[in-house]
Design an enzyme around this catalytic site. Structure first.
Site, PDB file in Angstrom:
ATOM      1  N   HIS A 243       1.342   5.111  -2.758  1.00 59.40           N
ATOM      2  CA  HIS A 243       0.918   4.282  -1.618  1.00 59.40           C
ATOM      3  C   HIS A 243      -0.406   4.812  -1.040  1.00 59.40           C
ATOM      4  O   HIS A 243      -0.505   5.163   0.143  1.00 59.40           O
ATOM      5  CB  HIS A 243       2.015   4.267  -0.539  1.00 59.40           C
ATOM      6  CG  HIS A 243       1.940   3.062   0.366  1.00 59.40           C
ATOM      7  ND1 HIS A 243       3.048   2.383   0.801  1.00 59.40           N
ATOM      8  CD2 HIS A 243       0.876   2.407   0.925  1.00 59.40           C
ATOM      9  CE1 HIS A 243       2.680   1.384   1.599  1.00 59.40           C
ATOM     10  NE2 HIS A 243       1.365   1.389   1.687  1.00 59.40           N
TER      11      HIS A 243
ATOM     12  N   GLU B 247      10.469   3.487  -0.879  1.00 60.94           N
ATOM     13  CA  GLU B 247       9.464   4.523  -0.616  1.00 60.94           C
ATOM     14  C   GLU B 247      10.006   5.477   0.432  1.00 60.94           C
ATOM     15  O   GLU B 247      10.714   5.032   1.337  1.00 60.94           O
ATOM     16  CB  GLU B 247       8.154   3.888  -0.126  1.00 60.94           C
ATOM     17  CG  GLU B 247       7.472   3.066  -1.200  1.00 60.94           C
ATOM     18  CD  GLU B 247       6.107   2.524  -0.764  1.00 60.94           C
ATOM     19  OE1 GLU B 247       5.543   3.031   0.224  1.00 60.94           O
ATOM     20  OE2 GLU B 247       5.619   1.591  -1.413  1.00 60.94           O
TER      21      GLU B 247
HETATM   22  N1  LIG Z   1      -1.266  -0.279  -0.564  1.00 60.63           N
HETATM   23  C1  LIG Z   1      -1.683  -0.115   0.644  1.00 60.63           C
HETATM   24  O1  LIG Z   1      -1.859   1.009   1.098  1.00 60.63           O
HETATM   25  C2  LIG Z   1      -2.007  -1.281   1.488  1.00 60.63           C
HETATM   26  C3  LIG Z   1      -1.306  -2.455   1.348  1.00 60.63           C
HETATM   27  N2  LIG Z   1      -1.579  -3.521   2.162  1.00 60.63           N
HETATM   28  C4  LIG Z   1      -0.809  -4.737   1.978  1.00 60.63           C
HETATM   29  O2  LIG Z   1      -1.602  -5.721   1.357  1.00 60.63           O
HETATM   30  C5  LIG Z   1      -1.072  -7.014   1.659  1.00 60.63           C
HETATM   31  C6  LIG Z   1      -2.178  -7.998   1.925  1.00 60.63           C
HETATM   32  O3  LIG Z   1      -2.905  -7.635   3.063  1.00 60.63           O
HETATM   33  P1  LIG Z   1      -4.052  -8.574   3.679  1.00 60.63           P
HETATM   34  O4  LIG Z   1      -4.892  -9.097   2.590  1.00 60.63           O
HETATM   35  O5  LIG Z   1      -4.682  -7.823   4.751  1.00 60.63           O
HETATM   36  O6  LIG Z   1      -3.180  -9.725   4.276  1.00 60.63           O
HETATM   37  P2  LIG Z   1      -3.665 -11.215   4.621  1.00 60.63           P
HETATM   38  O7  LIG Z   1      -2.676 -11.742   5.567  1.00 60.63           O
HETATM   39  O8  LIG Z   1      -5.101 -11.227   4.990  1.00 60.63           O
HETATM   40  O9  LIG Z   1      -3.507 -11.967   3.232  1.00 60.63           O
HETATM   41  C7  LIG Z   1      -2.287 -12.267   2.665  1.00 60.63           C
HETATM   42  C8  LIG Z   1      -2.460 -13.575   1.938  1.00 60.63           C
HETATM   43  O10 LIG Z   1      -1.245 -13.855   1.267  1.00 60.63           O
HETATM   44  C9  LIG Z   1      -1.094 -15.259   1.294  1.00 60.63           C
HETATM   45  N3  LIG Z   1       0.280 -15.648   1.033  1.00 60.63           N
HETATM   46  C10 LIG Z   1       1.319 -15.712   1.884  1.00 60.63           C
HETATM   47  N4  LIG Z   1       2.412 -16.148   1.256  1.00 60.63           N
HETATM   48  C11 LIG Z   1       2.060 -16.374  -0.025  1.00 60.63           C
HETATM   49  C12 LIG Z   1       2.758 -16.836  -1.160  1.00 60.63           C
HETATM   50  N5  LIG Z   1       4.042 -17.169  -1.093  1.00 60.63           N
HETATM   51  N6  LIG Z   1       2.075 -16.927  -2.326  1.00 60.63           N
HETATM   52  C13 LIG Z   1       0.768 -16.595  -2.387  1.00 60.63           C
HETATM   53  N7  LIG Z   1       0.054 -16.175  -1.331  1.00 60.63           N
HETATM   54  C14 LIG Z   1       0.691 -16.061  -0.173  1.00 60.63           C
HETATM   55  C15 LIG Z   1      -1.558 -15.651   2.671  1.00 60.63           C
HETATM   56  O11 LIG Z   1      -1.924 -17.010   2.717  1.00 60.63           O
HETATM   57  C16 LIG Z   1      -2.746 -14.745   2.863  1.00 60.63           C
HETATM   58  O12 LIG Z   1      -3.945 -15.387   2.493  1.00 60.63           O
HETATM   59  C17 LIG Z   1      -0.110  -6.783   2.819  1.00 60.63           C
HETATM   60  O13 LIG Z   1       1.200  -6.798   2.341  1.00 60.63           O
HETATM   61  C18 LIG Z   1      -0.431  -5.399   3.280  1.00 60.63           C
HETATM   62  O14 LIG Z   1       0.653  -4.777   3.880  1.00 60.63           O
HETATM   63  C19 LIG Z   1      -2.572  -3.469   3.082  1.00 60.63           C
HETATM   64  C20 LIG Z   1      -3.302  -2.332   3.256  1.00 60.63           C
HETATM   65  C21 LIG Z   1      -3.047  -1.135   2.490  1.00 60.63           C
HETATM   66  O1  LIG Z   2      -1.953  -0.922   5.956  1.00 63.91           O
HETATM   67  C1  LIG Z   2      -1.016  -1.122   5.161  1.00 63.91           C
HETATM   68  O2  LIG Z   2      -0.372  -2.171   5.083  1.00 63.91           O
HETATM   69  C2  LIG Z   2      -0.616  -0.049   4.262  1.00 63.91           C
HETATM   70  O3  LIG Z   2       0.230  -0.268   3.444  1.00 63.91           O
HETATM   71  C3  LIG Z   2      -1.194   1.286   4.414  1.00 63.91           C
HETATM   72  O4  LIG Z   2      -0.125   2.176   4.576  1.00 63.91           O
HETATM   73  P1  LIG Z   2      -0.356   3.671   5.083  1.00 63.91           P
HETATM   74  O5  LIG Z   2      -0.974   3.595   6.427  1.00 63.91           O
HETATM   75  O6  LIG Z   2      -1.286   4.316   4.114  1.00 63.91           O
HETATM   76  O7  LIG Z   2       0.969   4.308   5.103  1.00 63.91           O
END
Ligand SMILES: NC(=O)C1=CN([C@@H]2O[C@H](COP(=O)(O)OP(=O)(O)OC[C@H]3O[C@@H](n4cnc5c(N)ncnc54)[C@H](O)[C@@H]3O)[C@@H](O)[C@H]2O)C=CC1
Ligand SMILES: O=C(O)C(=O)COP(=O)(O)O
Length: 529
Positions: free
Chosen positions: A282, A264
């Site tokens: 994203h 990215e």
């Molecule tokens: N697309 C975007 O803009 C955004 C993406 N994200 C991403 O979303 C992801 C998840 O965020 P949250 O739910 O807040 O995190 P979180 O930490 O609350 O949940 C992640 C979960 O993944 C599980 N996990 C860890 N290793 C694993 C494995 N090997 N297999 C299966 N499960 C496993 C953990 O036990 C945990 O329950 C992060 O990578 C974050 O960066 C978050 C916000 C915005």
């Molecule tokens: O909060 C996260 O993990 C995200 O991926 C969000 O990313 P951004 O702040 O939109 O660049």
């Protein structure tokens, strides 16, 4: 103290700027700077705080130039764009906002799932191109279908809840999901192979780690139901992009919707242009509500840390609330000074440090206090160590660190004892904080004292024999060194004795040498605090 200065190098909501200003922090808002790593490296040395989203890469190179940086605040969740070990080694707190954009991101996953089911982007493009291809688009119903959630944490569980509301069956794979939590959420906990076998839709919500990298690869794809649809709003790299393209081409996978990519910004990608692929740049966290949440929260957290030492949501340090910070501060100071006392007396390699917390202090944030002991202990030997970096440095050097917590056994309401074991000896020092908030030394190697930590001190161990004190004081007087405070202690009459003297100004080496040469003296050290 001059005002702390913060740089915002990504497109945070301007709400953050206002918070910093209201809290009396100088702020530079340069929303596109994060993309220019050379410029960032050039100016980062001017700031105490750096507020970012995902575009800024806080690499070891940038961190190396961040000479006064104390905190990196991520307005969002993923901190994979920050080299945490480099930040920790430099004593920089890294904090995120773990919940502020979770709902928004889960909603994006659900949106993409529905868009996939009904080919909304493709139908939109075709209709607006004047084609009216009513017979080209045939969707699938969501109701009654099985959604497989990989990673059922904050976002995964919200996505599961929304999917249940759409009358889907939800199965989840997450090694850290307890059966009770799964039951509460209304999801069925399954292993990964079963999820692959049963899911009609799969959505990913794990961080990218060594374990989750390519969690969906060619072998995993082969285990999935024919016609499966895959959504990735978590991190690029969870899915092998080329393997997915192959599976899309063979029609084994019916569709994929991706918000995140291995590289990215993704200006080109093997997935682009495939008729059954939907992509967004994203945008998971991109709603006004979420951006306001994370910006406000990160600015508050960073201000609290820079102004009051309160720590929340740090990924490399235990949390300290705004209420705890003022109570903890004198004990942090005591811990650091006890560590420093021991560190300045230690001349050979440290094998083990044991820290005993007794009484009230045992109920405080022990991890933070231990970090403070270690930073005080290591700084005389290694220089650039602080409470954030010290535990890592200690570990790297193979030091064993033991913490003991117990009820008050001494006369003190709170007592911290630091025992350092080197190749040659074991040395203990204890201290407390009185009601005046000042740390005091109360025991050195089993000898009771009651001394404040002065800026410049002389520590002497000697035999308890008449004549020493007069000669010692005389030597200091001859050298025009003014004595501020003088503390003595001994094990027993005629036994081991210590003198701890606070003096005005530094102690020249030749004066120390003369003290050392006195007949009763075993050891003498100049200490600075
Ligand atoms: N697309 C975007 O803009 C955004 C993406 N994200 C991403 O979303 C992801 C998840 O965020 P949250 O739910 O807040 O995190 P979180 O930490 O609350 O949940 C992640 C979960 O993944 C599980 N996990 C860890 N290793 C694993 C494995 N090997 N297999 C299966 N499960 C496993 C953990 O036990 C945990 O329950 C992060 O990578 C974050 O960066 C978050 C916000 C915005
Ligand atoms: O909060 C996260 O993990 C995200 O991926 C969000 O990313 P951004 O702040 O939109 O660049």
């Amino acid at each position: 103290m001059s005002k702390p200065k913060v740089l915002i190098s990504d497109a945070l909501s301007p709400a953050a700027v206002q918070i910093f200003k209201d809290r009396g922090i100088e702020v530079d808002f340069q929303p596109n700077l994060g993309k220019d790593k050379d410029k960032l490296a050039e100016i980062i040395g001017n700031y105490d705080g750096l507020a970012i989203r995902s575009a800024t890469k806080a690499t070891a190179k940038i961190i190396d130039k961040a000479t006064r940086l104390k905190v990196i605040g991520r307005a969002g969740i993923g901190v994979d764009n920050v080299e945490i070990p480099a930040a920790t080694a430099k004593g920089i707190i890294v904090m995120n906002t773990p919940f502020g954009n979770s709902i928004t991101t889960a909603e994006h996953a659900i949106t993409l799932m529905l868009a996939l089911a009904r080919e909304i982007p493709q139908a939109d493009a075709s209709t607006q191109a004047g084609k009216w291809e009513k017979n080209r688009f045939m969707g699938v119903e969501i109701t009654g279908k099985t959604l497989g959630v990989i990673g059922c944490g904050n976002i995964g569980s919200i996505a599961a809840d929304r999917a249940l509301g759409l009358r889907m069956k939800v199965i989840a794979f997450d090694p850290f999901l307890s059966p009770e939590r799964a039951k509460d959420l209304g999801v069925e906990k399954v292993d990964l192979d079963e999820l692959f076998k049963r899911a009609d839709f799969i959505t990913l919500h794990t961080p990218l780690t060594e374990k989750t990298k390519n969690i969906i690869d060619a072998a995993a794809l082969a285990k999935m139901k024919k016609g499966v649809r895959i959504i990735n709003c978590a991190r690029g790299g969870l899915v092998d992009e080329q393997a997915l393209v192959d599976a899309l081409n063979s029609k084994h996978v019916a569709g994929a919707a991706f918000d995140v990519f291995v590289e990215e910004p993704a200006t080109s990608n093997v997935l682009f242009g495939h008729p059954n692929v939907i992509c967004t740049p994203h945008l998971g966290a991109a709603t006004t509500e979420a951006q306001e949440n994370v910006a406000l929260q990160v600015a508050e957290q960073m201000s609290d840390y820079l102004l009051n030492g309160a720590i929340s949501n740090a990924v490399n340090f235990p949390s300290i609330t705004a209420e705890e910070a003022p109570k903890l501060r004198p004990f942090i100071e005591l811990a650091e000074k006890l560590g420093s006392f021991a560190g300045q007396l230690t001349e050979s390699g440290i094998a083990k440090v044991q820290i005993t917390y007794e009484g009230h202090v045992a109920e405080m944030k022990i991890k933070a206090l231990t970090s403070a002991v270690l930073s005080g202990l290591l700084r005389p030997m290694l220089g650039d160590v602080n409470v954030v970096s010290a535990p890592v440095v200690a570990k790297e050097r193979g030091m064993v660190v033991d913490e003991i917590v117990r009820a008050a056994e001494s006369d003190y309401e709170s007592l911290i004892t630091v025992t350092v074991t080197t190749e040659r000896q074991e040395r203990s020092v204890s201290g407390t904080v009185y009601a005046d908030g000042k740390p005091r030394l109360v025991d050195i190697k089993g000898i009771r004292v009651d001394a404040e930590f002065g800026k410049s001190m002389i520590y002497v161990t000697n035999e308890d024999k008449p004549g020493f004190i007069g000669k010692f004081a005389g030597l200091l007087g001859d050298a025009k060194i003014n004595i501020a405070t003088f503390h003595l202690g001994r094990t027993k009459q005629g036994g081991d004795a210590i003198a701890l003297v606070e003096v005005d100004g530094a102690v020249p080496a030749d004066v120390l040498a003369k003290v050392k040469a006195l007949p009763q003296v075993k050891q003498v050290k100049a200490l600075v605090f």
